[in-house]
Design a protein around this motif. Structure first.
Motif, PDB file in Angstrom:
ATOM      1  N   TYR A   1       0.658  -1.061  -0.148  1.00 45.12           N
ATOM      2  CA  TYR A   1      -0.129   0.062  -0.098  1.00 45.12           C
ATOM      3  C   TYR A   1       0.895   0.995   0.047  1.00 45.12           C
ATOM      4  O   TYR A   1       0.484   2.384  -0.810  1.00 45.12           O
ATOM      5  N   PHE A   2       1.821   1.376   0.832  1.00 47.04           N
ATOM      6  CA  PHE A   2       2.816   2.324   0.837  1.00 47.04           C
ATOM      7  C   PHE A   2       3.395   2.519  -0.528  1.00 47.04           C
ATOM      8  O   PHE A   2       3.776   3.963  -0.878  1.00 47.04           O
ATOM      9  N   ALA A   3       3.928   1.592  -1.370  1.00 48.47           N
ATOM     10  CA  ALA A   3       4.572   1.556  -2.601  1.00 48.47           C
ATOM     11  C   ALA A   3       3.318   2.336  -3.374  1.00 48.47           C
ATOM     12  O   ALA A   3       3.818   3.182  -4.236  1.00 48.47           O
ATOM     13  N   ALA A   4       2.139   1.818  -3.336  1.00 44.36           N
ATOM     14  CA  ALA A   4       0.844   2.392  -4.422  1.00 44.36           C
ATOM     15  C   ALA A   4       0.852   3.942  -3.980  1.00 44.36           C
ATOM     16  O   ALA A   4       0.557   4.781  -4.829  1.00 44.36           O
ATOM     17  N   LEU A   5       0.898   4.220  -2.603  1.00 42.96           N
ATOM     18  CA  LEU A   5       0.957   5.465  -2.016  1.00 42.96           C
ATOM     19  C   LEU A   5       1.850   6.580  -2.690  1.00 42.96           C
ATOM     20  O   LEU A   5       1.331   7.742  -3.313  1.00 42.96           O
ATOM     21  N   GLU A   6       2.719   5.974  -2.814  1.00 46.40           N
ATOM     22  CA  GLU A   6       4.016   6.871  -3.324  1.00 46.40           C
ATOM     23  C   GLU A   6       3.912   7.155  -4.931  1.00 46.40           C
ATOM     24  O   GLU A   6       4.246   8.233  -5.192  1.00 46.40           O
ATOM     25  N   GLN A   7       3.396   6.176  -5.582  1.00 42.84           N
ATOM     26  CA  GLN A   7       3.012   6.397  -6.897  1.00 42.84           C
ATOM     27  C   GLN A   7       2.042   7.413  -7.075  1.00 42.84           C
ATOM     28  O   GLN A   7       2.045   8.050  -7.962  1.00 42.84           O
ATOM     29  N   VAL A   8       1.013   7.412  -6.349  1.00 41.07           N
ATOM     30  CA  VAL A   8      -0.374   8.347  -6.367  1.00 41.07           C
ATOM     31  C   VAL A   8       0.429   9.812  -6.083  1.00 41.07           C
ATOM     32  O   VAL A   8       0.122  10.760  -6.909  1.00 41.07           O
ATOM     33  N   LEU A   9       1.354   9.814  -5.068  1.00 46.05           N
ATOM     34  CA  LEU A   9       1.929  10.943  -4.693  1.00 46.05           C
ATOM     35  C   LEU A   9       2.831  11.637  -5.795  1.00 46.05           C
ATOM     36  O   LEU A   9       2.749  13.052  -6.135  1.00 46.05           O
ATOM     37  N   SER A  10       3.429  10.752  -6.584  1.00 45.19           N
ATOM     38  CA  SER A  10       4.411  11.118  -7.580  1.00 45.19           C
ATOM     39  C   SER A  10       3.689  11.775  -8.483  1.00 45.19           C
ATOM     40  O   SER A  10       4.153  12.627  -9.389  1.00 45.19           O
ATOM     41  N   ARG A  11       2.574  11.425  -8.816  1.00 44.50           N
ATOM     42  CA  ARG A  11       1.723  12.057 -10.109  1.00 44.50           C
ATOM     43  C   ARG A  11       0.509  13.004  -9.778  1.00 44.50           C
ATOM     44  O   ARG A  11       0.107  13.715 -10.505  1.00 44.50           O
ATOM     45  N   ALA A  12       0.110  13.037  -8.287  1.00 47.92           N
ATOM     46  CA  ALA A  12      -0.923  14.000  -8.072  1.00 47.92           C
ATOM     47  C   ALA A  12      -0.294  15.254  -7.887  1.00 47.92           C
ATOM     48  O   ALA A  12       0.785  15.392  -7.570  1.00 47.92           O
ATOM     49  N   ASP A  13      -1.060  16.299  -8.063  1.00 44.76           N
ATOM     50  CA  ASP A  13      -0.758  17.664  -7.829  1.00 44.76           C
ATOM     51  C   ASP A  13      -0.790  18.104  -6.430  1.00 44.76           C
ATOM     52  O   ASP A  13      -1.663  17.682  -5.814  1.00 44.76           O
TER      53      ASP A  13
END
Length: 136
Positions: free
Chosen positions: A124-136
């Motif tokens: 989940y943390f890895a997925a969260l980091e993916q979301v953060l990397s592309r969210a503005d």
């Protein structure tokens, strides 16, 4: 600090993230973002709000306990056999944020749940980091 009975264990995952607390807070509290890294949900950052997280394998019944914007978020996390509490803590560090997640309440006879959460939260943390990397 926690009200869990003696003999329970907790899973803790901590990460230094190169994003301000406000950005991480949005990913932790906005339903469309939560759905991208955790599960489908009807979350609202309101104390006592009951919500459900749902996935292919089933669901989690939750209730918001603590909301301190950009600092702390906690909610119960109850499945058929597990009653636990998730607490997110955001601490500003330089240009980023120290993010800490603790899930408390694993009884000693719940080793499979404990192991599952240990592995699951890393994903989940890895997925969260993916979301953060592309969210503005």
């Amino acid at each position: 600090m926690n009200d869990m009975p003696a003999g329970t264990r907790s899973v803790v995952v901590e990460r230094e993230m190169p994003y301000p607390p406000e950005k991480i807070w949005r990913a932790l509290t906005q339903p469309h973002l939560i759905a991208e890294w955790l599960m489908k949900n009807d979350f609202q950052p309101v104390v006592d709000h009951r919500f459900r997280l749902s996935a292919d394998w089933g669901g989690v019944e939750c209730q918001v306990q603590t909301v301190e914007p950009n600092k702390t978020l906690s909610y119960s996390w109850d499945t058929k056999d597990l009653e636990s509490v998730i607490t997110w803590t955001l601490t500003p560090r330089g240009t980023g944020t120290h993010l800490r997640m603790e899930q408390v309440g694993f009884r000693t006879d719940q080793e499979p749940y404990y192991r599952g959460a240990t592995v699951g939260w890393k994903r989940y943390f890895a997925a969260l980091e993916q979301v953060l990397s592309r969210a503005d």
